[in-house]
Structure formats: structure tokens, C-alpha cells
Design a protein around this motif. Structure first.
Motif, PDB file in Angstrom:
ATOM      1  N   CYS A   1       0.825  -1.209   0.000  1.00 45.57           N
ATOM      2  CA  CYS A   1       0.000   0.000   0.000  1.00 45.57           C
ATOM      3  C   CYS A   1       0.861   1.263   0.000  1.00 45.57           C
ATOM      4  N   GLU A   2       2.005   1.206   0.685  1.00 48.03           N
ATOM      5  CA  GLU A   2       2.914   2.355   0.684  1.00 48.03           C
ATOM      6  C   GLU A   2       3.450   2.628  -0.719  1.00 48.03           C
ATOM      7  N   GLU A   3       3.821   1.558  -1.423  1.00 48.03           N
ATOM      8  CA  GLU A   3       4.387   1.708  -2.757  1.00 48.03           C
ATOM      9  C   GLU A   3       3.346   2.133  -3.788  1.00 48.03           C
ATOM     10  N   SER A   4       2.123   1.615  -3.654  1.00 44.59           N
ATOM     11  CA  SER A   4       1.086   1.910  -4.641  1.00 44.59           C
ATOM     12  C   SER A   4       0.306   3.179  -4.313  1.00 44.59           C
ATOM     13  N   GLY A   5       0.389   3.596  -3.051  1.00 44.44           N
ATOM     14  CA  GLY A   5      -0.367   4.771  -2.636  1.00 44.44           C
ATOM     15  C   GLY A   5      -1.837   4.487  -2.385  1.00 44.44           C
ATOM     16  N   GLU A   6      -2.214   3.217  -2.380  1.00 46.24           N
ATOM     17  CA  GLU A   6      -3.609   2.848  -2.156  1.00 46.24           C
ATOM     18  C   GLU A   6      -3.971   2.950  -0.679  1.00 46.24           C
TER      19      GLU A   6
END
Length: 228
Positions: free
Chosen positions: A142-147
């Protein structure tokens, strides 16, 4: 952070002993009584050296006891500070019914997302959760995708179902909330259904029906129950 806490506590201790305060007046008076040199009449009342020695010994022990009591009191105040750990390996532990989730995961049904390889478990036949490495992988994903984590978790575990371009179903503990972009809403009672039955229903759900019809949902629930 610990030093800041200690400083704050110490400042409070010293702030409580301002000159002229009621506490210090009493404390100073007690010390004066102990350290005051007796006048000649008082000295003459001692019959021998042994009695004088015993009196001095008493006064000395009193001063030591007072000092020890002050030190002990200060240590007790400092020991009331919460312990702050800098150990990054200590993580928050999630509990359910008095048992850590990582222990429930030893026996609960396990499911794995084919796209990410991240797994989750189902507690009491209804509640999805993640633990250990999978929870950490999910956080990094989620941190990497920004979701948004809660939304991603719902989509991954099936608690958020996109029925068509206009309609979404949200699975809760006791039912399904069906919502459309144009403002339509309805609630479907699924409190008696398990996670497995709900997921089976959504896998086989016709995507061309009336999503805001009670009959549409009752018919598909019955089909899912018959397959279980």
C-alpha cells in the motif's frame, strides 16, 4: 524521549519544593530541631558520656533516615514513569477473545491472493485478518502503490465487490450495503451467512440483474447455500 520524560518529572519534583512553601517551612523546621545545638542546661542533663553518645547517635540516624526517605520517595516517583522501548522489533499485538491473532492463525482457514501472494485468515467464519509477514507485505504494498489500506484490504478479501461500473457492494458483519453512483442504496441481511458462502455467491453472481431487488439477492443467496 525518555530524557524529556525524566526532565519533566524532575522539574515537577523541584517545582513542588519552592522556597517559602508550606512543605519547605515544615521540612526546615524539622531539620532545625535535629541540628540545633543544645544549650548548657540541656547538656548538663546527660549524666555520662554514654548518654551523650546515645543522644548524638539518635540524631545522626534521624538525619540519615530522612535523607534515605527523600531518596526513596524520589526514586518511587521516577519509577512511575512508563517504560519506553526503542526496540523496533516490538510490534503491537492484535487480540481476539483474549488470544493473539497469530495464534488463531494456526488453525483458522487460510486464503491467498493470486495476484500478490499475500494471505489472510478468517476468524469465526466471518472476519478476515492478516498477521506476520503477510501483514508487513500488505503494508509495504500500500505504501508503494499509494492505495488506501482499508480499501485495498476490502477489495483483496472480497469485502468490497464491484458489481458493475455504477454499483458497488460492501460486505459487513451483518449484511451487504449496495450503493450506486447515482445515489441508490439498499441493505441485504446476510447475518446468517459465512464468509465462504458469501464469496461463493459473489463468484457466481449474475452481473446483469437488478442489484436493487430483494428477489435478486434472495435467489442468489439460496443458490449459494445449496452449493455449500
Amino acid at each position: 524521549m525518555v530524557n524529556m520524560v525524566n526532565t519533566a518529572v524532575n522539574n515537577n519534583i523541584y517545582a513542588g519544593r519552592k522556597p517559602g512553601s508550606k512543605y519547605n517551612q515544615s521540612h526546615t523546621f524539622q531539620q532545625k530541631e535535629v541540628l540545633e545545638v543544645p544549650d548548657g542546661a540541656a547538656v548538663n542533663k546527660y549524666a555520662n558520656v554514654q548518654e551523650i553518645y546515645e543522644a548524638l547517635k539518635y540524631n545522626a540516624s534521624y538525619r540519615v533516615d530522612k535523607q534515605e526517605q527523600d531518596e526513596i520517595a524520589e526514586k518511587e516517583i521516577q519509577n512511575e514513569e512508563p517504560e519506553i522501548s526503542n526496540d523496533s522489533s516490538e510490534k503491537m499485538t492484535a487480540w481476539y477473545q483474549g488470544v493473539p491473532l497469530k495464534e488463531w492463525a494456526l488453525t483458522d482457514p487460510k486464503y491467498t491472493d493470486s495476484e500478490t501472494g499475500i494471505s489472510w485468515y478468517i476468524r469465526d467464519g466471518k472476519y478476515p485478518y492478516m498477521v506476520g509477514e503477510d501483514a508487513e507485505k500488505f503494508r509495504k504494498l500500500c505504501e508503494e502503490s499509494g492505495e488506501f489500506p482499508l480499501k485495498k484490504f476490502g477489495e483483496m478479501t472480497g469485502l468490497i465487490q464491484k458489481l458493475d461500473d455504477n454499483t458497488v457492494a460492501y460486505v459487513g458483519d451483518n449484511g451487504i450495503a449496495v450503493k450506486s453512483k447515482d445515489g441508490k442504496e439498499m441493505f441485504v441481511d446476510t447475518s446468517g451467512l459465512s464468509y465462504d458462502i458469501l464469496m461463493d455467491m459473489f463468484r457466481n453472481l449474475p452481473r446483469n440483474g437488478n442489484f436493487f431487488s430483494n428477489k435478486y439477492w434472495s435467489d442468489n443467496i439460496q443458490k449459494a447455500q445449496a452449493r455449500s
